[in-house]
Design a protein around this motif. Sequence first.
Motif, PDB file in Angstrom:
ATOM      1  N   ALA A  82      52.880  -8.304  55.670  1.00 37.13           N
ATOM      2  CA  ALA A  82      54.043  -9.094  56.073  1.00 37.13           C
ATOM      3  C   ALA A  82      55.015  -9.257  54.912  1.00 37.13           C
ATOM      4  CB  ALA A  82      53.588 -10.462  56.577  1.00 37.13           C
ATOM      5  N   ASN A  83      56.311  -9.219  55.232  1.00 37.33           N
ATOM      6  CA  ASN A  83      57.383  -9.419  54.251  1.00 37.33           C
ATOM      7  C   ASN A  83      57.379  -8.367  53.142  1.00 37.33           C
ATOM      8  OD1 ASN A  83      58.154 -11.861  55.596  1.00 37.33           O
ATOM      9  ND2 ASN A  83      56.493 -12.916  54.514  1.00 37.33           N
ATOM     10  N   ARG A  84      56.923  -7.185  53.465  1.00 31.87           N
ATOM     11  CA  ARG A  84      56.916  -6.119  52.484  1.00 31.87           C
ATOM     12  C   ARG A  84      57.553  -4.876  53.102  1.00 31.87           C
ATOM     13  NH1 ARG A  84      51.436  -5.138  49.667  1.00 31.87           N
ATOM     14  NH2 ARG A  84      52.825  -4.761  47.916  1.00 31.87           N
ATOM     15  N   ARG A  85      58.087  -4.008  52.255  1.00 32.63           N
ATOM     16  CA  ARG A  85      58.686  -2.755  52.722  1.00 32.63           C
ATOM     17  C   ARG A  85      57.603  -1.694  52.689  1.00 32.63           C
ATOM     18  NH1 ARG A  85      61.587   1.770  50.672  1.00 32.63           N
ATOM     19  NH2 ARG A  85      63.322   2.403  52.033  1.00 32.63           N
ATOM     20  N   VAL A  86      57.199  -1.237  53.866  1.00 30.41           N
ATOM     21  CA  VAL A  86      56.031  -0.375  53.994  1.00 30.41           C
ATOM     22  C   VAL A  86      56.448   1.007  54.494  1.00 30.41           C
ATOM     23  CG1 VAL A  86      53.755  -0.114  55.044  1.00 30.41           C
ATOM     24  CG2 VAL A  86      54.647  -2.409  54.548  1.00 30.41           C
ATOM     25  N   VAL A  87      56.006   2.031  53.790  1.00 32.36           N
ATOM     26  CA  VAL A  87      56.219   3.405  54.226  1.00 32.36           C
ATOM     27  C   VAL A  87      55.032   3.826  55.081  1.00 32.36           C
ATOM     28  CG1 VAL A  87      56.393   5.805  53.466  1.00 32.36           C
ATOM     29  CG2 VAL A  87      57.620   4.018  52.239  1.00 32.36           C
ATOM     30  N   VAL A  96      53.034  -0.418  64.545  1.00 30.76           N
ATOM     31  CA  VAL A  96      53.687  -1.027  63.382  1.00 30.76           C
ATOM     32  C   VAL A  96      54.947  -1.789  63.783  1.00 30.76           C
ATOM     33  CG1 VAL A  96      52.776   0.676  61.753  1.00 30.76           C
ATOM     34  CG2 VAL A  96      54.933   1.138  62.921  1.00 30.76           C
ATOM     35  N   ASP A  97      55.044  -2.168  65.050  1.00 36.27           N
ATOM     36  CA  ASP A  97      56.253  -2.835  65.530  1.00 36.27           C
ATOM     37  C   ASP A  97      56.384  -4.257  65.003  1.00 36.27           C
ATOM     38  OD1 ASP A  97      56.799  -0.555  67.009  1.00 36.27           O
ATOM     39  OD2 ASP A  97      55.710  -1.296  68.764  1.00 36.27           O
ATOM     40  N   SER A  98      55.277  -4.856  64.571  1.00 36.71           N
ATOM     41  CA  SER A  98      55.313  -6.268  64.188  1.00 36.71           C
ATOM     42  C   SER A  98      55.573  -6.498  62.705  1.00 36.71           C
ATOM     43  CB  SER A  98      54.000  -6.942  64.590  1.00 36.71           C
ATOM     44  OG  SER A  98      52.897  -6.261  64.008  1.00 36.71           O
ATOM     45  N   PHE A  99      55.819  -5.439  61.924  1.00 36.92           N
ATOM     46  CA  PHE A  99      56.176  -5.633  60.517  1.00 36.92           C
ATOM     47  C   PHE A  99      57.119  -4.520  60.096  1.00 36.92           C
ATOM     48  CE2 PHE A  99      52.220  -3.336  60.790  1.00 36.92           C
ATOM     49  CZ  PHE A  99      52.284  -2.345  59.834  1.00 36.92           C
ATOM     50  N   ALA A 100      57.815  -4.722  58.979  1.00 40.58           N
ATOM     51  CA  ALA A 100      58.890  -3.823  58.551  1.00 40.58           C
ATOM     52  C   ALA A 100      58.320  -2.532  57.975  1.00 40.58           C
ATOM     53  CB  ALA A 100      59.765  -4.518  57.517  1.00 40.58           C
ATOM     54  N   THR A 101      58.714  -1.409  58.560  1.00 39.68           N
ATOM     55  CA  THR A 101      58.247  -0.112  58.070  1.00 39.68           C
ATOM     56  C   THR A 101      59.402   0.869  57.951  1.00 39.68           C
ATOM     57  OG1 THR A 101      57.790   0.701  60.308  1.00 39.68           O
ATOM     58  CG2 THR A 101      55.981  -0.403  59.143  1.00 39.68           C
ATOM     59  N   LEU A 120      51.060   2.758  54.249  1.00 41.87           N
ATOM     60  CA  LEU A 120      49.969   2.615  55.217  1.00 41.87           C
ATOM     61  C   LEU A 120      49.675   3.987  55.805  1.00 41.87           C
ATOM     62  CD1 LEU A 120      48.107   0.995  57.199  1.00 41.87           C
ATOM     63  CD2 LEU A 120      50.132   0.783  58.673  1.00 41.87           C
ATOM     64  N   THR A 121      48.425   4.446  55.690  1.00 45.10           N
ATOM     65  CA  THR A 121      48.049   5.746  56.233  1.00 45.10           C
ATOM     66  C   THR A 121      46.708   5.656  56.944  1.00 45.10           C
ATOM     67  OG1 THR A 121      46.716   6.639  54.403  1.00 45.10           O
ATOM     68  CG2 THR A 121      49.118   6.830  54.215  1.00 45.10           C
ATOM     69  N   GLY A 122      46.436   6.697  57.719  1.00 43.19           N
ATOM     70  CA  GLY A 122      45.086   6.922  58.203  1.00 43.19           C
ATOM     71  C   GLY A 122      44.390   7.875  57.251  1.00 43.19           C
ATOM     72  N   CYS A 123      43.348   8.552  57.714  1.00 46.18           N
ATOM     73  CA  CYS A 123      42.652   9.529  56.883  1.00 46.18           C
ATOM     74  C   CYS A 123      42.101  10.627  57.774  1.00 46.18           C
ATOM     75  CB  CYS A 123      41.532   8.870  56.077  1.00 46.18           C
ATOM     76  SG  CYS A 123      40.111   8.358  57.071  1.00 46.18           S
TER      77      CYS A 123
END
Length: 221
Positions: A82-87, A96-101, A120-123
Motif C-alpha cells: 500500500a502507498n508504494r509505486r509497484v512495478v 492488482v486493482d486495489s493498489f498502485a502499479t 511484484l512477480t510470480g515465479c
Amino acid sequence: MAVARVSAGAARDVVLARVRAALAPGPVAAPAAIPRAYRQAGRASHPAEVIETFCARVADYRARVHRVGAADLEPFVAGMLANRRVVVPPAPPCAVDSFATVRDDPPLTPRELDGADAVLTGCALAVAQTGTIVLDGSSPCGRRALTLVPDHHVCVVRADQIVADVPDAIAALRRIEAMRRPITLISGPSATSDIELERVEGVHGPRRLDVVVVRVVPPDR
C-alpha cells in the motif's frame, strides 16, 4: 636431488609442438562416452515437508516468508504494498486493482524501474532443498531487469510450484520449455561479502525479498 632448469623459450616450444601435433591432420578419435549416472530426480518427500523445507531455507537467507491462502493473496499483497509505486510484469501473480502499479508492458526504461519502490512477480518454480526461486522470463516472472533494479522484490510462489531438489527443478524447467528463456536463480536478497567479509545487501539487486507462499487446495476439496 637435481632440478632440471628449462628456459621459458624451450618450454614454449614444447607446448607449441604438442599443440601442432594435436591439430595435425589424421584420424580423429571418437569422443569418450560421458557417464550419465548422476541423480536426475530428488528424493521423494511428502508435499508438506517440501514446503516446510523451502520456507526454512528461504528464511535462512534473511528473506521474509509469508504463508497465505489463495483467497487472501490479493488483500495480503495489497496491504504489504500500500502507498508504494509497484512495478508488475505483463501477467501479475494476483489481481492488482486495489493498489498502485505500473505494468512493464511496454518495457519500462531503467530510470523508470529505478523510480519504483518495489516489484511484484510470480515465479516459474522454487527449489526446497536450496531455498531457491527460479524465474524464467515468462509473463508472470517478467524480464530479468524487473528483479534487479527495484530495491524490494515481492515474489508469489504457489505451493504446487515447489519441488524437492535441483534435479527436479531442471526436469520441470524442461517440461515447460523454460530452458529456452533466460533463467534467473534467486536465493535470498542480493548480498555480497567481498569487502572485508562483511555482508552488504542490495549491491547487485533487491535489498529486501518477501516470499509469499500460497497454499493450494487440492481439487477434490
